[in-house]
Design a protein around this motif. Sequence first.
Motif, PDB file in Angstrom:
ATOM      1  N   ASP A 186       0.850  -1.189   0.000  1.00 47.33           N
ATOM      2  CA  ASP A 186       0.000   0.000   0.000  1.00 47.33           C
ATOM      3  C   ASP A 186       0.886   1.239   0.000  1.00 47.33           C
ATOM      4  N   VAL A 187       0.999   1.898  -1.145  1.00 50.15           N
ATOM      5  CA  VAL A 187       1.930   3.022  -1.256  1.00 50.15           C
ATOM      6  C   VAL A 187       1.433   4.267  -0.532  1.00 50.15           C
ATOM      7  N   HIS A 188       0.171   4.298  -0.133  1.00 46.79           N
ATOM      8  CA  HIS A 188      -0.362   5.451   0.599  1.00 46.79           C
ATOM      9  C   HIS A 188      -0.278   5.268   2.112  1.00 46.79           C
ATOM     10  N   ASP A 189      -0.076   4.055   2.555  1.00 44.12           N
ATOM     11  CA  ASP A 189      -0.084   3.749   3.995  1.00 44.12           C
ATOM     12  C   ASP A 189       1.332   3.877   4.557  1.00 44.12           C
ATOM     13  N   PRO A 213       8.581   5.814  -4.962  1.00 41.60           N
ATOM     14  CA  PRO A 213       9.596   6.666  -4.323  1.00 41.60           C
ATOM     15  C   PRO A 213       9.168   7.262  -2.988  1.00 41.60           C
ATOM     16  N   ARG A 214       7.845   7.484  -2.797  1.00 46.32           N
ATOM     17  CA  ARG A 214       7.421   8.078  -1.524  1.00 46.32           C
ATOM     18  C   ARG A 214       7.709   7.158  -0.338  1.00 46.32           C
ATOM     19  N   GLN A 215       7.921   5.876  -0.600  1.00 46.92           N
ATOM     20  CA  GLN A 215       8.220   4.948   0.492  1.00 46.92           C
ATOM     21  C   GLN A 215       9.677   5.022   0.949  1.00 46.92           C
ATOM     22  N   LEU A 216      10.544   5.567   0.119  1.00 48.17           N
ATOM     23  CA  LEU A 216      11.984   5.501   0.403  1.00 48.17           C
ATOM     24  C   LEU A 216      12.388   6.222   1.688  1.00 48.17           C
TER      25      LEU A 216
END
Length: 273
Positions: A186-189, A213-216
């Motif tokens: 889940d890239v938003h969580d 990339p937002r998870q990095l």
Amino acid sequence: MTAFPLTWLYAPGDRPPVVAKALASGADIVVVDLEDAVAPDRKAYARAATAELLAELPPVPVHVRVNALDSPWAGQDLAAVAPAPGLCALRLPKITSPAEVVRIAQHAVPAGLPLYALLETALGVEQAYAVATAHPSLRGIALGEADLRADLGVRHDAGLDWSRSRVIVAARAAGLPPPAQSVHPDVHDLEGLAASCARGRALGFLGRAAIHPRQLPVIERAFLPTEEEIEQAETIVKAAAADPGAQALPDGRFIDTAVVTAAQRTLSLARRR
């Protein structure tokens, strides 16, 4: 490449603009995916685009995840990308036996090309140590948790903890680096990602694969040592330098070679801050 890569960003091989963004994302390693992220009718294009990308040295290390070895595409993937000068390593999905690693290392890729085995089934997990010690070109193992979850029929995340620990222990017993944690889908969580990373770090993972990339930044923060951990590590290393033998610190903590080694790794990671 940093001695302790913490972020491994997947990008679909049939989407060169996305791969280009991944290369500029700040990830320690970019994994160009020819397998799950690419539809069957896009496999040939993904393969050709990836070979073109790797004809020159990319700005960051690039691994390629080829298709499963028993698929109709694996042989073509290996022939197209394994000789490429810009390839850093191959990731082999759905490995279930050491013989598969040996076959690829000895017959399908240039000698010495680093290989990483992904264990994604119950059989693969059972073979973890045998796979980890299969060939000198094997540089790491990791779980593919989505497939493993389906294979085991696991509903809750804790149901994978035994498999996670088994792979971590197998890697370390084989003298390989601690595995990177599998992706958080889940890239938003981002809060859930941070909590999952904290649990993964507690189990012994080092770093994590990502799909956006937002998870990095979340992953990097989770696996970097805290200020308190850095301070403790500095105290241990200084004490060991003054007296190399086993000893008790003034606060009562006992330190020996293993503790010092862990402290040195903490300080190496701290240099990324």
